[in-house]
Design an enzyme around this catalytic site. Structure first.
Site, PDB file in Angstrom:
ATOM      1  N   CYS A   1      38.695  34.080  33.862  1.00  0.00           N
ATOM      2  CA  CYS A   1      37.626  33.760  34.644  1.00  0.00           C
ATOM      3  C   CYS A   1      37.256  32.422  35.440  1.00  0.00           C
ATOM      4  O   CYS A   1      36.843  32.886  36.783  1.00  0.00           O
ATOM      5  CB  CYS A   1      36.645  33.583  33.586  1.00  0.00           C
TER       6      CYS A   1
ATOM      7  N   HIS B   1      31.027  30.797  34.897  1.00  0.00           N
ATOM      8  CA  HIS B   1      31.975  30.161  34.127  1.00  0.00           C
ATOM      9  C   HIS B   1      32.115  28.371  34.704  1.00  0.00           C
ATOM     10  O   HIS B   1      33.331  28.454  34.898  1.00  0.00           O
ATOM     11  CB  HIS B   1      32.970  30.652  33.651  1.00  0.00           C
TER      12      HIS B   1
END
Length: 541
Positions: free
Chosen positions: A80, A130
């Protein structure tokens, strides 16, 4: 560009200009509005637009049918945080120094949000990206939700640990064993909020444009990034989406057999890290998890449909470009693997679909390999922002050049890096034309012919007839990377970040998590003006 809202600095009230009820709907802005819709862990192969007959993704498929579809789009790291950081900056994770999910990247590196904001766009992020560390905006003027995961340096890998010493945050096999319907979950709550706030933000951009038009001011184009957590594990979709699939409707993994450990030690490390080497789901549990995943993809598709519908209702669709993508895929039981972190196609390929006015988006299907690095130059191209050097290229330019026969898939390589947990050395993957080459010091080289062997079952790196190609691809990576220096840099970074994380866990703790600003909304202070500003008139008055 002036403030599109009329702000009463005495009361904090957002008020409309006088007589705004008589203002006609604002004309289309130029350059176009841009909406990027990003899912998490959504494999290209799980969409109808990419040939999956079991998928129920009519809204994404409709965008693909009328837009540009890149059939060979890859992430630049199947994890991510580094994937998203490279996507936003157009810089490879290793160059950013963003190696894993416990790593930040410098606030001084321009992102596509910085670049479009500098060009006069309003930029907003709704949902997850993220970001790790203190900067939770990275160029976005507004961020309307927090992230679903913490922003601290909690997920720092340790390449000095033996494989059996698992860190608490590793992916775990339980997500497959427990997959199924949830009436509510953290991920559903988050994505429902992302969906709602995305739609309301579109309303707010029309309100701002109405106010600007009433004052004779230039209307401001916008960039909206709506970023969802589904279909990321745990696989816990709503009942409604689960029920869209009949039992047995979703095919089993085509090749669930685990590759030979001597030939593919990386896959075995990933299995051991998540506990799949100790226990593995039976076929009914595999089917259950895959059904839950497909249901979660269908749930994302519904959100895509709602965003497109709202753009149309508000009269924005004709001058808006929509891009749909993901940060990486999900192995979903192929080769005995789940989740991501693998260079195999199911983990590293992502959807890349662009939909918009025909003078901006060249509709069709394109075979030239592209990657998430190409998103930043694409947005800069669309916005007419200042051009910049990048490791990527505009997708619109790539499509146009492929249509004209100026480039072929062989001409444009894509590099994928994996520098996080589940490996002990840097793993590099090079896709050029029909071939994929994987290099990781200490592991056997891998070479796959994606035309004759699309499921990557036969490593042909050791075959004599491919010796020249292996040498060529190895040489390309050697020219790009100093693997010894990269490995040393990663180990040093892990060591530094572990110290910082441990220090920040002592004494008074201050989390990096983003807390959205309180909103100035509804009726406050200037009663009638507040109501008037909030109104977007319908067509029948």
């Amino acid at each position: 560009m002036s403030d599109p809202q009329n702000i009463s600095h005495h009361t904090g009230t957002v008020s409309p200009p006088e007589h705004s009820s008589t203002v006609s709907p604002p004309p289309s802005v130029s350059p176009p509005n841009i909406v990027v819709i990003q899912a998490d862990q959504m494999a290209a192969q799980a969409l109808g637009a990419y040939g999956d007959d079991a998928a129920k993704t009519p809204h994404i498929d409709a965008l693909a049918e009328q837009g540009a579809v890149f059939d060979r789009a890859y992430c630049n790291s199947p994890l991510c945080a580094p994937s998203r950081a490279s996507m936003m900056t157009g810089v490879m994770p290793s160059e950013l120094g963003c190696f894993d999910n416990g790593d930040d990247f410098p606030s001084s590196v321009p992102t596509f949000a910085h670049r479009l904001r500098h060009a006069g766009y309003h930029t907003a992020l709704v949902g997850r990206m993220h970001f790790i560390g203190a900067d939770q905006h990275h160029g976005f003027e507004e961020r309307l939700t927090t992230d679903v995961y913490p922003a601290d340096l909690d997920m720092v890998p340790d390449w000095t640990l033996p494989l059996e010493e698992k860190l608490q945050w590793y992916h775990d096999a339980d997500a497959v064993f427990t997959a199924g319907v949830s009436k509510a979950s953290v991920q559903q709550d988050f994505d429902d909020e992302v969906g709602f706030r995305s739609l309301r933000h579109l309303n707010d951009r029309v309100r701002a444009n109405q106010a600007a038009a009433a004052k004779g001011e230039e209307q401001q184009p916008f960039l909206l990034v709506s970023s969802f957590i589904h279909p990321h594990d745990p696989y816990e979709p709503p009942q409604e989406h689960w029920d869209r699939f009949a039992e047995g409707e979703i095919p089993d993994p085509m090749h669930p057999e685990v590759p030979d450990a001597a030939e593919d030690p990386h896959s075995h490390r990933l299995r051991a890290m998540s506990g799949f080497d100790q226990r593995y789901p039976d076929i009914e549990q595999v089917r259950n998890a895959r059904r839950a995943y497909y249901a979660a993809v269908s749930y994302i598709d519904d959100h895509v449909g709602k965003i497109r519908e709202r753009l149309e209702t508000l009269g924005l669709l004709e001058n808006t470009v929509i891009l749909v993508t993901s940060d990486h895929g999900d192995m979903l039981g192929e080769k005995g693997l789940w989740y991501k972190m693998s260079p195999y196609e199911r983990s590293s390929r992502v959807p890349m679909i662009a939909y918009g006015p025909e003078h901006l988006v060249p509709a069709g299907r394109y075979q030239t390999p592209v990657s998430l690095l190409d998103l930043m130059p694409t947005l800069v191209d669309l916005a007419g922002a200042r051009k910049t050097e990048s490791a990527g290229d505009s997708l619109l330019e790539i499509a146009t050049r492929e249509q004209a026969g100026e480039i072929t898939p062989e001409d444009r390589p894509v590099v994928i890096e994996y520098l996080a947990e589940g490996t002990y050395r840097p793993q590099l993957t090079l896709v050029r034309g029909q071939y994929k080459y994987v290099l990781c010091p200490g592991d056997p080289e891998q070479l796959f012919d994606l035309v004759s062997d699309p499921d990557e079952l036969h490593n042909v790196a050791s075959e004599e007839k491919h010796a020249g190609r292996v040498a060529q691809l190895h040489g390309e990576l050697d020219a790009r990377y100093d693997l010894t220096a990269l490995e040393s840099g990663i180990l040093a970074s892990q060591d530094r970040r572990r110290l910082v994380a441990e220090a920040l866990s002592m004494g008074k703790i201050r989390a990096f998590d983003h807390n959205p600003d309180p909103e100035q909304r509804y009726v406050r202070g200037d009663f009638w003006s507040s109501l008037e500003y909030g109104t977007i008139r319908g067509g029948n008055r």
